[in-house]
Design a protein around this motif. Structure first.
Motif, short mmCIF file in Angstrom:
data_model
loop_
_atom_site.label_atom_id
_atom_site.label_comp_id
_atom_site.label_asym_id
_atom_site.label_seq_id
_atom_site.Cartn_x
_atom_site.Cartn_y
_atom_site.Cartn_z
N PHE A 146 0.83 -1.20 0.00
CA PHE A 146 0.00 0.00 0.00
C PHE A 146 0.87 1.25 0.00
O PHE A 146 0.44 2.33 -0.38
N SER A 245 -3.51 -12.41 -2.46
CA SER A 245 -3.54 -11.61 -1.23
C SER A 245 -3.12 -10.19 -1.53
O SER A 245 -3.75 -9.23 -1.11
N ILE A 248 -5.53 -7.76 -3.17
CA ILE A 248 -6.53 -7.09 -2.34
C ILE A 248 -6.10 -5.64 -2.11
O ILE A 248 -6.90 -4.72 -2.24
N ILE A 249 -4.82 -5.45 -1.80
CA ILE A 249 -4.33 -4.09 -1.53
C ILE A 249 -4.16 -3.34 -2.85
O ILE A 249 -4.62 -2.21 -3.01
N THR A 252 -7.23 -1.98 -4.58
CA THR A 252 -7.83 -0.84 -3.90
C THR A 252 -7.05 0.44 -4.20
O THR A 252 -7.63 1.48 -4.52
N VAL A 253 -5.73 0.34 -4.11
CA VAL A 253 -4.91 1.53 -4.33
C VAL A 253 -5.08 2.06 -5.75
O VAL A 253 -5.23 3.25 -5.97
N GLY A 258 -11.54 -6.25 -9.52
CA GLY A 258 -10.82 -7.50 -9.36
C GLY A 258 -11.34 -8.31 -8.19
O GLY A 258 -12.15 -7.84 -7.40
N ARG A 261 -10.63 -6.81 -4.55
CA ARG A 261 -11.52 -5.75 -4.12
C ARG A 261 -12.93 -6.28 -3.88
O ARG A 261 -13.61 -5.88 -2.94
N LEU A 262 -13.32 -7.20 -4.74
CA LEU A 262 -14.65 -7.79 -4.62
C LEU A 262 -14.81 -8.46 -3.24
O LEU A 262 -15.83 -8.28 -2.57
N ILE A 263 -13.77 -9.19 -2.85
CA ILE A 263 -13.95 -9.94 -1.61
C ILE A 263 -13.82 -9.04 -0.39
O ILE A 263 -14.53 -9.23 0.60
N VAL A 264 -12.96 -8.03 -0.43
CA VAL A 264 -12.87 -7.12 0.71
C VAL A 264 -14.20 -6.40 0.89
O VAL A 264 -14.76 -6.35 1.99
#
Lengths: 307, 530, 301
Positions: A146, A245, A248-249, A252-253, A258, A261-264
């Motif tokens: 991040f 994994s 996920i970060i 978002t950044v 994707g 982002r979908l799962i978070v």
């Protein structure tokens, strides 16, 4: 070999089902009422919230909800997002290519930069090239993504204007996220390959190759690298799972669509069907990547047999 | 002599729009990229109450009337005129002639009736927080262009709700896509029509070429200036601002204090500030959980925080624009019905200590107060950093141990619902003071209602019921002033700062205005200079 | 990002293990293998650990002391690392943050190694159906990306660093169990384990007395690798808003806050970032050294 693949595919299915059951149970146990998040800044009355819950079927007992989920999955229906009412398959169809292309680009960067860096560091051990390659590897594995992501955006998008800061679809937009996500595996591969190469370069057969008068580049590439590659390939494929994994970060950044982002969002919004769908896909990818790792292994190392 | 400046000022105000718009004709065409901080859920006014969705679909769907942010009055839009029966129970709307939905079907009285019935259909599970739930009785199409709405009891916020939440959707569009899927294929009568929506990425709208029914409060008539509007979904605040700097977006919302400071004086950008009515950034104070069940502790909390300091430290650069100012009352200063006198708690740590002393909370060896062996611990939940850290430090100095939890929305909400937090944040952007009843009326305790103070106070219920049904505006104002003072004396809620819209736009963007909530853009008058 | 040794990791066992006093051999090997880099890394880690144990020895101020007058101050003599958005001294917070970051990562690694070792040893030792069932469960857990598991566990148990680290620990357990299972298979066939079983020792006793001591070094090496990852995942969870709660000073959440100030007040992020990076680097270098010393034959291949 054929029966091995069939066996492993069966195994994949078992794992995927297990993951799905586990996640379905867990996500329903997570405290939090998804209906509350669907109400925006204008607060609703208690009676109205009950109506929303009812319209989503959230007022049914947990067992009934889970049975409903199971029934859906058996029919091959991933369901619809609670939040948007959109079919989960619709989300996955868009998110999957986006994440896969990001992961592949990141992995390419990891291998194409990490592997040469490791080889060069080993060959010129102790020199400035080694120091440079090691520094590169170290930054990659010790900076949180991040942080590197926003650093890249400020440097390459805002100040230099080489790449866009956000988005997807074009190759240019893929560069910065791939760098961010790929730096970690690049660093890991470089470090591993360096130590594996050092080991191999002292082995007898390399000495023999050298004694035969082969050029050093041939020695390094044909004899040493081939043997050092095995652990690197393992690491690369294992990192492939880890990339999800990281995605996920990164997603978002860089404001990319994707799976990460979908799962978070799905977890934070308690959008149960979305979480179930994404987890299922991740589990399938994971087992397939493992299968291909083993096949790649067999190809690289003829000593390994599967029966 | 004394009148001169006033006359001049008046002349200046009156002439402003003309001078602004006769000098340079707005450029037609172009694509405006507008960043959103979250994903819309559904582009359906009845099935979404989320701000990112509203920002988008307010461009697609028009309301019957609109609140003019300049003078806080209700102006016509789809309804050219309207009347209210003397008992306040029947509203008659006369529709603007010739209005058509983007699918070509007419927006007539039958379509309006369809909309009101849809919103109040209990099976739909409407998300609308400001609608006439419980009050709506029926809608009738008197003739093609006249519709009457009947309420079971007078409900004063109705026109306000009609200006914001009741947005007209195409009945044909709903029937074609189905109630649940309409939000994926929205059809309205607004200045922009829906083109495409890629989840987690963008929503694309294009100009409605047939648009000819803009509210008179806008600066022009006919179709919008922009060819297209693209809403980009960019969750990360740093990335959002960076995308503005690279030119990938032209408007970016929810700008951080330091980014505003950095870019406000950059010639490439202009700050946009929308002051928001409704409840300021307030915390519910739980009156059922110790120690905030004691009035002294609640009042000490109110006295113990330095709102001026908090606003200055957390939102420093916003202060110069009048945004995120310290808030001492339950309604923000720009709200109709704001009562300045109810702001009775100003920073007074000595008084906070005295109140706690008198209530038997004595300082322990570590500075934390104790009573009957129990330390003075207050659980303070929030969605974001900034205010919590300062509140924690300030209340620590009067002897309160504040346990801060900064969680995602649903975790905060879960603690709220179970009554496990003493102080928890509240939403509350509305243009009518009735918003307070959601937080303090006893009917909204439990079952997911937003009364997270868990206040069941007959006195307040009576005031809120009277305020909602009073027809006379002056009377309403008095009732809400009384309710605000009463609730503040009892310290049921903790307002800290106002919560406003701070955005940045590219210098090329012209004529971007915001509606009366301060958060929803009007892209109709907006143009993009080449 | 996620720590995960290869699935197909096999561990060749040192044939003479358990016969001589190992520490003497380790010290000799450490002496031979240590390079200036590894000595520097080890030295740095010692300093960081000492700081984490006794932060108040290095700085006397309170890490949570705010100074509204000195908000976002650049580095100066009074504040060598500058001050943050609340006027708190960044040096003090970095120093106290060492305790948070190191101790929580320790918690995660402890959970991961203990849980993973128990599963791995049990599966490897008993083999057969136990092995099959347990390892399928491990496969299922392995199919979760680490952060995802952490995310679910954190939402299940509630946000906060403790819960986050429990989650990270659980996420690391499958990796431990895979490798430890392999090591256990190697130990099981050794003569002294067979001898102990022949003498009628119970399974638990054999595991505790003979198997565990012989797979311990594997756990140490993996632990050193996982430790760095735990710190990194902790930081990433702070990014997602699920990490440390205020006013706890923690490197990850300091970095996350600093992101917003990258272009205006660079010093907020530079120091926690540099210390975090240096610590992770040192852990990696020392971890490599540890592997060389404890078991040169342990290869992730």
């Amino acid at each position: 070999m054929g029966s091995f693949i069939v066996y492993r595919l069966g195994h994949s299915a078992v794992v995927a089902c297990g993951v799905l059951v586990l996640v379905s149970l867990m996500i329903h146990m997570v405290p939090g009422d998804p209906a509350q998040l669907m109400v925006g800044d204008a607060p609703v009355s208690a009676a109205q919230l009950q109506a929303i819950r009812h319209s989503l079927g959230l007022d049914r007992p947990l067992v009934v909800q889970l049975a409903g989920d199971a029934g859906r999955f058996v029919r091959g229906n991933l369901g619809r997002s609670l939040r948007s009412g959109r079919p989960v398959s619709d989300y996955l169809r868009r998110a999957l290519p986006s994440t896969i292309s990001l992961a592949i680009a990141a992995m390419l960067f990891g291998v194409l930069v990490g592997a040469p860096a490791g080889v060069i560091a080993a060959v010129y051990r102790g020199g400035w090239a080694d120091a440079f390659a090691t520094a590169f590897a170290v930054f990659g594995i010790s900076l949180p993504s991040f942080w590197t992501g926003i650093l890249f955006i400020v440097l390459f998008a805002v100040h230099l204007g080489w790449f866009p800061a956000t988005g997807q679809g074009s190759l240019r937009a893929l560069v910065l996220p791939a760098l961010t996500l790929g730096w970690f595996p690049a660093g890991a591969i470089a470090r591993l390959l360096r130590s594996a190469m050092l080991e191999v370069l002292h082995k007898e057969y390399v000495g023999v190759a050298r004694a035969k008068g082969l050029r050093e580049s041939v020695v390094v590439l044909r004899h040493a690298l081939r043997n050092a590659l095995l652990p690197a390939v393992t690491l690369a494929t294992v990192q492939f799972g880890a990339l999800l994994s990281g995605a996920i970060i990164t997603e978002t950044v860089f404001a990319r669509d994707g799976l990460g982002r979908l799962i978070v969002d799905g977890i934070l919004q308690r959008d149960f069907p979305v979480v179930q769908g994404v987890v299922l896909v991740i589990a399938l990818i994971y087992t397939l990547v493992n299968l291909s790792t083993d096949l790649l292994y067999a190809w690289l190392d003829p000593r390994i047999h599967y029966g | 002599m004394r009148r001169m400046p006033f006359v001049l000022l008046l002349a200046a105000i009156v002439s402003l729009p003309q001078t602004g718009f006769t000098a340079v004709a707005p450029h037609r065409g172009g694509t405006l990229v507008y960043s959103l901080d979250g994903s819309p859920d559904r582009l359906d006014p009845n099935l979404s109450g989320l701000r990112p969705a509203q920002i988008v679909f307010f461009q697609i769907f028009d309301p019957l009337v609109v609140r003019d942010p300049k003078d806080n009055t209700i102006k016509p839009w789809l309804a050219a005129s309207w009347s209210v029966s003397p008992d306040g129970k029947v509203y008659t709307f006369h529709l603007h002639p010739g209005v058509r939905f983007q699918d070509g079907t007419p927006l007539d009285a039958a379509a309006v009736k369809f909309n009101f019935d849809r919103t109040h259909n209990p099976a739909l599970g409407t998300r609308c927080g400001g609608c006439a739930m419980g009050f709506y009785e029926s809608a009738d199409a008197v003739n093609a262009s006249t519709v009457t709405i009947r309420l079971k009891a007078p409900w004063a916020p109705f026109l306000d709700a009609a200006s914001l939440f009741y947005r007209m959707v195409s009945p044909a569009g709903v029937r074609k896509a189905g109630d649940q899927d309409f939000g994926q294929h929205p059809v309205g009568s607004g200045p922009f029509r829906f083109v495409q929506w890629t989840p987690n990425d963008r929503v694309v709208l294009e100009r409605n070429p047939d648009y000819a029914w803009a509210s008179p409060l806008f600066k022009h008539q006919g179709p919008a200036y922009l060819d297209r509007v693209v809403f980009r979904i960019i969750p990360d605040p740093s990335t959002r601002v960076n995308a503005l700097e690279t030119g990938e977006v032209q408007v970016t919302t929810a700008v951080s204090a330091q980014d505003l400071q950095r870019l406000a004086h950059d010639a490439r950008f202009k700050p946009i500030i929308g002051l928001s009515p409704g409840s300021p950034y307030s915390w519910a104070i739980n009156v059922t959980k110790a120690p905030t069940d004691q009035l002294a502790v609640r009042q000490a909390t109110e006295y113990g925080i330095n709102r001026d300091l908090i606003a200055r430290v957390v939102y420093g650069p916003f202060q110069a624009y009048g945004a995120y100012r310290p808030a001492f009352t339950l309604l923000s200063p720009v709200t109709w019905g704001y009562d300045k006198e109810s702001g009775i708690y100003h920073y007074d740590p000595a008084k906070a200590r005295a109140l706690l002393d008198a209530a038997g909370w004595k300082p322990g060896p570590d500075g934390i107060r104790r009573k009957d062996g129990q330390p003075l611990v207050v659980v303070f939940n929030a969605w974001e950093h900034g205010i919590p850290e300062l509140v924690q430090a300030e209340l620590r100095s009067v002897g309160m141990d504040v346990k801060v939890g900064i969680y995602d929305g649903l975790t905060v909400n879960e603690d709220q619902r179970k009554g496990e937090s003493n102080l928890s944040p509240l939403p509350g952007a509305r243009t009518d003071p009735d918003v307070l009843s959601a937080f303090l009326h006893s009917r909204n305790v439990g079952n997911g209602g937003f009364n997270f103070s868990f206040v069941k106070d007959p006195e307040l219920d009576k005031l809120f019921d009277a305020g909602a049904t009073a027809v006379n505006l002056e009377k309403r104002k008095q009732i809400y002033a009384q309710a605000q003072r009463y609730a503040m004396e009892k310290a049921y809620m903790l307002p800290i700062t106002t919560r406003d819209n701070v955005s940045l736009e590219s210098a090329k963007v012209q004529g971007l205005g915001f509606d009366a909530t301060g958060f929803f853009p009007w892209l109709y008058d907006t143009s993009l200079e080449p | 990002m996620t720590f995960m040794p290869p699935l197909s990791a096999t561990v060749a066992m040192h044939p003479t293990r358990g016969e001589r006093w190992p520490p003497a051999r380790w010290i000799r090997r450490a002496y031979r293998r240590a390079s200036p880099a590894s000595i520097g890394a080890a030295g740095f880690l010692v300093v960081v650990v000492l700081v984490a144990i006794a932060p108040s020895a290095l700085t006397r101020s309170d890490p949570n002391q705010m100074d509204p007058v000195a908000v976002l101050g650049a580095p100066s003599i009074a504040h060598p690392f500058g001050t943050d958005e609340f006027g708190r001294d960044i040096l003090t917070r970095v120093v106290f943050g060492a305790r948070t970051s190191l101790s929580y990562a320790l918690l995660a690694t402890a959970i991961g190694s203990i849980l993973g070792t128990s599963i791995g040893v049990t599966a490897g030792f008993y083999g057969g159906r136990v092995d099959n069932v347990v390892m399928r469960g491990v496969d299922i857990l392995l199919a979760f990306p680490g952060i995802l598991l952490a995310l679910i566990v954190v939402t299940l148990l509630g946000p906060g660093l403790t819960n986050a680290m429990i989650a990270v620990g659980i996420g690391q357990a499958p990796a431990f169990s895979r490798v430890v299972r392999g090591a256990t298979l190697g130990v099981k066939t050794s003569q002294y384990v067979e001898a102990a079983q022949g003498l009628g020792a119970t399974g638990a006793r054999v595991i505790w007395r003979h198997v565990v001591p012989n797979v311990r070094h594997v756990v140490f090496v993996l632990g050193s690798l996982g430790y760095g990852t735990a710190i990194l995942i902790g930081a990433s969870l702070s990014f997602l808003g699920l990490g440390a709660q205020p006013p706890t000073p923690e490197w990850g959440s300091m970095l996350e806050t600093a992101r917003g100030y990258l272009q205006t007040d660079w010093w907020i992020g530079i120091w926690p970032g540099a210390v975090l990076g240096a610590t992770l680097l040192s852990i990696n270098i020392v971890g490599d050294l540890l592997r060389d010393i404890l078991d040169p034959s342990l290869r992730l291949e």
